[in-house]
Design an enzyme around this catalytic site. Sequence first.
Site, short mmCIF file in Angstrom:
data_model
loop_
_atom_site.label_atom_id
_atom_site.label_comp_id
_atom_site.label_asym_id
_atom_site.label_seq_id
_atom_site.Cartn_x
_atom_site.Cartn_y
_atom_site.Cartn_z
CG PHE A 8 0.20 -61.89 -67.85
CD1 PHE A 8 0.15 -62.15 -69.22
CD2 PHE A 8 1.25 -62.40 -67.11
CE1 PHE A 8 1.11 -62.92 -69.83
CE2 PHE A 8 2.23 -63.18 -67.72
CZ PHE A 8 2.17 -63.45 -69.08
N GLY A 34 3.81 -63.30 -56.69
CA GLY A 34 3.84 -63.43 -58.14
C GLY A 34 4.22 -62.12 -58.80
CB SER A 40 1.52 -55.88 -60.22
OG SER A 40 2.33 -57.00 -59.91
CG ASP A 59 7.83 -64.61 -58.99
OD1 ASP A 59 8.28 -65.72 -59.27
OD2 ASP A 59 6.98 -64.02 -59.68
N GLY A 63 8.87 -68.80 -62.97
CA GLY A 63 7.67 -68.76 -63.81
C GLY A 63 6.58 -69.68 -63.29
CB SER A 112 3.93 -68.52 -52.31
OG SER A 112 2.91 -68.28 -51.40
CG ASP A 129 -1.15 -61.79 -60.59
OD1 ASP A 129 -1.88 -62.66 -61.11
OD2 ASP A 129 -0.55 -60.92 -61.24
CG HIS A 132 -3.35 -68.41 -62.51
ND1 HIS A 132 -2.66 -67.68 -61.58
CD2 HIS A 132 -3.87 -67.51 -63.37
CE1 HIS A 132 -2.75 -66.39 -61.88
NE2 HIS A 132 -3.48 -66.25 -62.97
CG HIS A 157 -4.71 -60.27 -61.79
ND1 HIS A 157 -3.82 -60.62 -62.77
CD2 HIS A 157 -5.59 -59.39 -62.36
CE1 HIS A 157 -4.12 -59.95 -63.88
NE2 HIS A 157 -5.18 -59.21 -63.67
MG MG Z 1 -2.39 -62.38 -63.07
#
Ligand code: MG
Length: 198
Positions: A8, A34, A40, A59, A63, A112, A129, A132, A157
């Site tokens: 993303f 992430g 990335s 990570d 997901g 994390s 990242d 969220h 991000h």
């Molecule tokens: Mg992101």
Amino acid sequence: MLSDLRGFLDDDEGAVLAHAAGLVATRGLCVEIGSYCGKSTILIGREIQPLGGLLVAVDHHYGSEENQPGEQYHDPTLADAATGGIDSFSEFRHNIRTAELEDCVIPLVAPSALAAQIVTSPLAFVFIDGGHSRLAAYTDYRLWAPKLMSGGILAIHDVFPDPRDGGRPPYEIYQSALASDLFEARGHEKSLRLLTRL
Ligand code: MG
């Protein structure tokens, strides 16, 4: 082809992110929270590999909330029958191997908060990242930002000043960093924000 990789981060954000990592990678470890399928990770890895830098890619690979079945950013090709959720680790590992970055990228397959217990300071670069949700974003900020060395770079991000553009937690942790006496703004590209650890 990097553009084929699932992820993303947009190309302009990726270029700014990788450049920032390259500025500090010789001073200490880089960490990303992430990794998903490794987009990335590969951008940062390509930048720091020639410098002898190392990237710890954190990570759990199950997901984020938005990647789960029925959610907005679910990719059915990553579905994991065993859990009913997703598993991005096989795809991540394939992508890192294909990019020839296995001598630069250290996958840390763990939540994390667990990973934070074994990755010790000082870090040169931290890219947040991950999840969220408010809990996930604040956990990442609270546990990882303090590990940065003076002069290190914190990247976040999905920072959207306008709530109509996206969720609030990444924006809120960015504001928390700015309001603290630990960080100052360094730069931005679209929804990517960079801060310098003072
Ligand atoms: Mg992101």
